[in-house]
Design a protein around this motif. Structure first.
Motif, PDB file in Angstrom:
ATOM      1  N   SER A   9       0.678  -1.145  -0.138  1.00  0.00           N
ATOM      2  CA  SER A   9       0.010  -0.037  -0.050  1.00  0.00           C
ATOM      3  C   SER A   9       0.884   1.151  -0.046  1.00  0.00           C
ATOM      4  O   SER A   9       1.934   1.382   0.798  1.00  0.00           O
ATOM      5  N   PRO A  10       0.588   2.177  -0.979  1.00  0.00           N
ATOM      6  CA  PRO A  10       1.403   3.284  -0.953  1.00  0.00           C
ATOM      7  C   PRO A  10       1.445   4.398   0.278  1.00  0.00           C
ATOM      8  O   PRO A  10       0.151   4.236   0.770  1.00  0.00           O
ATOM      9  N   GLU A  11       2.688   4.978   0.755  1.00  0.00           N
ATOM     10  CA  GLU A  11       2.259   6.271   1.703  1.00  0.00           C
ATOM     11  C   GLU A  11       1.523   7.324   1.117  1.00  0.00           C
ATOM     12  O   GLU A  11       2.201   7.641   0.022  1.00  0.00           O
ATOM     13  N   ILE A  12       0.348   7.553   1.535  1.00  0.00           N
ATOM     14  CA  ILE A  12      -0.271   8.727   1.086  1.00  0.00           C
ATOM     15  C   ILE A  12      -0.162   9.947   1.904  1.00  0.00           C
ATOM     16  O   ILE A  12      -0.747   9.734   3.117  1.00  0.00           O
ATOM     17  N   LEU A  13       0.587  10.911   1.583  1.00  0.00           N
ATOM     18  CA  LEU A  13       0.602  12.086   2.621  1.00  0.00           C
ATOM     19  C   LEU A  13      -0.208  13.241   2.378  1.00  0.00           C
ATOM     20  O   LEU A  13      -0.629  13.404   1.122  1.00  0.00           O
ATOM     21  N   ARG A  14      -0.512  14.122   3.194  1.00  0.00           N
ATOM     22  CA  ARG A  14      -1.255  15.273   2.896  1.00  0.00           C
ATOM     23  C   ARG A  14      -0.525  16.491   3.263  1.00  0.00           C
ATOM     24  O   ARG A  14      -0.135  16.630   4.476  1.00  0.00           O
ATOM     25  N   TYR A  15      -0.320  17.396   2.439  1.00  0.00           N
ATOM     26  CA  TYR A  15       0.210  18.714   2.586  1.00  0.00           C
ATOM     27  C   TYR A  15      -0.519  19.753   2.080  1.00  0.00           C
ATOM     28  O   TYR A  15      -1.317  19.656   1.169  1.00  0.00           O
ATOM     29  N   THR A  16      -0.337  20.967   2.552  1.00  0.00           N
ATOM     30  CA  THR A  16      -1.012  22.165   2.058  1.00  0.00           C
ATOM     31  C   THR A  16       0.267  22.937   1.248  1.00  0.00           C
ATOM     32  O   THR A  16       1.523  22.840   1.907  1.00  0.00           O
ATOM     33  N   ALA A  17       0.022  23.854   0.381  1.00  0.00           N
ATOM     34  CA  ALA A  17       0.852  24.529  -0.575  1.00  0.00           C
ATOM     35  C   ALA A  17       0.463  25.864  -0.245  1.00  0.00           C
ATOM     36  O   ALA A  17      -0.705  26.354  -0.037  1.00  0.00           O
ATOM     37  N   PHE A  18       1.650  26.948  -0.331  1.00  0.00           N
ATOM     38  CA  PHE A  18       1.551  28.218  -0.375  1.00  0.00           C
ATOM     39  C   PHE A  18       0.919  28.774   1.316  1.00  0.00           C
ATOM     40  O   PHE A  18       0.329  30.027   1.077  1.00  0.00           O
ATOM     41  N   SER A  19       1.128  28.162   2.122  1.00  0.00           N
ATOM     42  CA  SER A  19       0.910  28.286   3.498  1.00  0.00           C
ATOM     43  C   SER A  19       1.866  27.667   4.427  1.00  0.00           C
ATOM     44  O   SER A  19       1.821  26.428   4.278  1.00  0.00           O
ATOM     45  N   THR A  20       2.170  28.149   5.707  1.00  0.00           N
ATOM     46  CA  THR A  20       2.705  27.535   6.759  1.00  0.00           C
ATOM     47  C   THR A  20       1.663  26.794   7.749  1.00  0.00           C
ATOM     48  O   THR A  20       2.024  26.223   8.676  1.00  0.00           O
ATOM     49  N   ASP A  21       0.525  27.355   7.468  1.00  0.00           N
ATOM     50  CA  ASP A  21      -0.621  26.902   8.342  1.00  0.00           C
ATOM     51  C   ASP A  21      -1.501  25.728   7.616  1.00  0.00           C
ATOM     52  O   ASP A  21      -1.950  26.099   6.529  1.00  0.00           O
ATOM     53  N   PRO A  22      -1.574  24.593   8.459  1.00  0.00           N
ATOM     54  CA  PRO A  22      -2.249  23.400   7.618  1.00  0.00           C
ATOM     55  C   PRO A  22      -3.604  23.875   7.293  1.00  0.00           C
ATOM     56  O   PRO A  22      -4.374  23.220   6.328  1.00  0.00           O
ATOM     57  N   ALA A  23      -4.366  24.817   8.032  1.00  0.00           N
ATOM     58  CA  ALA A  23      -5.430  25.433   7.641  1.00  0.00           C
ATOM     59  C   ALA A  23      -5.470  26.390   6.357  1.00  0.00           C
ATOM     60  O   ALA A  23      -6.613  26.556   6.259  1.00  0.00           O
ATOM     61  N   GLY A  24      -4.483  26.778   6.065  1.00  0.00           N
ATOM     62  CA  GLY A  24      -4.476  27.782   4.881  1.00  0.00           C
ATOM     63  C   GLY A  24      -4.021  27.124   3.544  1.00  0.00           C
ATOM     64  O   GLY A  24      -3.552  25.836   3.607  1.00  0.00           O
ATOM     65  N   GLY A  25      -3.725  27.817   2.766  1.00  0.00           N
ATOM     66  CA  GLY A  25      -3.177  27.233   1.250  1.00  0.00           C
ATOM     67  C   GLY A  25      -3.988  26.411   0.775  1.00  0.00           C
ATOM     68  O   GLY A  25      -5.242  26.296   1.092  1.00  0.00           O
ATOM     69  N   ASN A  26      -3.565  25.259  -0.097  1.00  0.00           N
ATOM     70  CA  ASN A  26      -4.238  24.551  -1.039  1.00  0.00           C
ATOM     71  C   ASN A  26      -4.013  23.251  -0.731  1.00  0.00           C
ATOM     72  O   ASN A  26      -2.609  22.562  -0.724  1.00  0.00           O
TER      73      ASN A  26
END
Length: 296
Positions: A9-26
């Motif tokens: 099973s592949p490791e699926i990561l979740r990241y946000t881009a264009f913000s240092t806040d996980p609740a911001g960016g995309n």
């Protein structure tokens, strides 16, 4: 007897881009090792995550070049389809890779062309800068602009005449429409099915809706119904295309750094930096990013 094959099973990561806040960016999905995943499996992962795009890295094509272990093929899937290039998922992928293997250069083979990415540590925060493929800016027919406005519920008077409509490309096609006021940009309610059908006729990935705050500061929004998403919170590919548009129309200097604010109207503020260099047609888009913790 030969033991039965096992499927990792592949490791699926979740990241946000264009913000240092996980609740911001995309937010973007990132799979740093997608070996063995076929198209259907990649699409299924993207659909399950529900982000506007998920990026999948595999071995590079022969002859790509780049530093060994830092060159890859990358594919991007929205919940409904593959897209040729995605800027925010590229930034997210580069930062995820750098957290595991250190800052430096990556070379990515995308469907749109080769995209170099550099990740640097700036005061303890990682910042990724992608260099677009060769961009292009194209005229758009008045009837097509009219249909886009109709789907958006905008009037011609809602447009800023100083920033005329164009189709801009830097890996994917985007229709640039400039709002005359910030309030017009903030009020975004559109006909999802009508805009989807229109965008398919022109092979558009998003609409890049723009309001100009100052000479080098812009606020942008990106409807993305063709990907099954109402709106993209921070759109690196559209930012690169917009940089080419601004330069082509003489809106900015040949050497310029633009700041694009996106996502505030969705409650996910992000900031994209667009750099233009005299004598180099390619556009550089940079931003921060951070991992999104999994709930539960």
């Amino acid at each position: 007897m030969t033991p039965p094959a096992t499927h990792r099973s592949p490791e699926i990561l979740r990241y946000t881009a264009f913000s240092t806040d996980p609740a911001g960016g995309n937010p973007a999905g990132v799979v740093l090792d997608a070996a063995g995943l076929d198209d259907a499996a990649q699409l299924a992962i993207a659909a399950e995550l529900g982000y506007s795009e998920t990026a999948f890295l595999t071995a590079p094509p022969a002859g790509l070049g780049g530093e060994p272990g830092r060159a890859f093929t990358v594919r991007y899937f929205s919940p409904q389809a593959e897209v040729p290039f995605c800027g925010h998922a590229t930034v997210a992928t580069a930062i995820a890779f750098a957290e595991r293997h250190g800052p430096g250069d990556l070379l990515l083979a995308t469907r749109a062309g080769t995209v170099p990415v550099t990740v640097a540590d700036e005061g303890g925060a990682l910042r990724a800068t992608l260099t677009s493929v060769e961009p292009a800016v194209l005229d758009v027919a008045g009837d097509d602009v009219g249909e886009a406005l109709g789907a958006l519920g905008w009037q011609t008077s809602d447009l800023d005449p100083a920033l005329p409509p164009r189709i801009a490309y830097a890996g994917a096609r985007h229709l640039v429409l400039a709002a005359a006021t910030r309030s017009r940009l903030a009020d975004l309610t559109y006909d999802f099915d009508r805009l989807t059908a229109f965008m398919h006729t022109l092979d558009l990935t998003t609409l890049q809706l723009v309001w100009r705050e100052s000479e080098t500061v812009f606020h942008v929004r990106d409807p993305f119904p063709v990907g099954g998403v109402v709106e993209d919170p921070a759109t690196g590919a559209a930012a690169a295309a917009f940089g080419a548009y601004a330069r082509e129309l003489g809106l900015v200097a040949e050497d310029a750094v633009l700041t694009l604010h996106q996502g505030a109207d969705m409650g996910r503020p992000g900031e994209l930096t667009v750099a233009l260099r005299a004598g180099d047609a390619r556009v550089r888009v940079s931003g921060t990013g951070t991992r999104i913790a999994e709930s539960g």
